[in-house]
Design an enzyme around this catalytic site. Sequence first.
Site, PDB file in Angstrom:
ATOM      1  N   CYS A   1     -20.376 -63.804 -27.658  1.00  0.00           N
ATOM      2  CA  CYS A   1     -20.989 -63.542 -26.371  1.00  0.00           C
ATOM      3  C   CYS A   1     -20.185 -64.178 -25.233  1.00  0.00           C
ATOM      4  O   CYS A   1     -18.994 -63.925 -25.097  1.00  0.00           O
ATOM      5  CB  CYS A   1     -22.439 -64.015 -26.401  1.00  0.00           C
ATOM      6  SG  CYS A   1     -23.491 -63.283 -25.144  1.00  0.00           S
ATOM      7  N   HIS A   2     -20.811 -65.041 -24.434  1.00  0.00           N
ATOM      8  CA  HIS A   2     -20.135 -65.686 -23.314  1.00  0.00           C
ATOM      9  C   HIS A   2     -19.219 -66.828 -23.746  1.00  0.00           C
ATOM     10  O   HIS A   2     -18.546 -67.432 -22.919  1.00  0.00           O
ATOM     11  CB  HIS A   2     -21.162 -66.205 -22.304  1.00  0.00           C
ATOM     12  CG  HIS A   2     -21.813 -65.120 -21.505  1.00  0.00           C
ATOM     13  ND1 HIS A   2     -22.776 -64.296 -22.035  1.00  0.00           N
ATOM     14  CD2 HIS A   2     -21.631 -64.712 -20.229  1.00  0.00           C
ATOM     15  CE1 HIS A   2     -23.177 -63.434 -21.111  1.00  0.00           C
ATOM     16  NE2 HIS A   2     -22.492 -63.660 -20.010  1.00  0.00           N
ATOM     17  N   GLY A   3     -19.164 -67.126 -25.030  1.00  0.00           N
ATOM     18  CA  GLY A   3     -18.238 -68.145 -25.530  1.00  0.00           C
ATOM     19  C   GLY A   3     -16.797 -67.814 -25.190  1.00  0.00           C
ATOM     20  O   GLY A   3     -15.960 -68.706 -25.049  1.00  0.00           O
TER      21      GLY A   3
END
Length: 186
Positions: free
Chosen positions: A117-119
């Site tokens: 995801c936003h990682g």
Amino acid sequence: MSRILLIAGDFVEDYEIMVPFQALQAMGHEVHAVCPEKREGDSIKTAIHDFEGDQTYTEKPGHHFTLNATFAETDPADYDALVVPGGRAPEYLRLNERVLELVRHFMEYEKPVAVICHGAQLLAAATSLEGLRVSAYPACAPEVTLAGGDFAEIEVDQAITCGKLVSAPAWPAHPAWLKQFNTLLD
């Protein structure tokens, strides 16, 4: 058994921290979850992101997640692999130079890294993604591209491995993402 570092912060996505934390332990790995400015036994707040037909995900309060290691005492040389969950945490964690140094260590030493995801925001802020095919939540595609990566637009329940990097768009990909990451740990 691998020793895995998991870097998180307040408002990390609930499923994206808890599921890999527990699943990787169940597979026999040792997982240390850390957060800047926090110690073993401290907790962080999580957020639950869901896909309900809106233009973007919705966000609800999640659980309190208890950290089991101290960020200030973290030496990346002690770990075999890195996990970076998504949520809102990567957005501000990428402003912490020590966090970026930790991420760079795993990439430079070609240790297995799993981002979801936003990682990918944290990965893109820490290092060049030149030559890497990287998936993430679609809103992170510009950051992946600006960091030199090839954004992999895949289904939300899929993951992609490129070298030692496993990435996925969001928590529905956990089965594929964790399976691919675990293969790199064997």
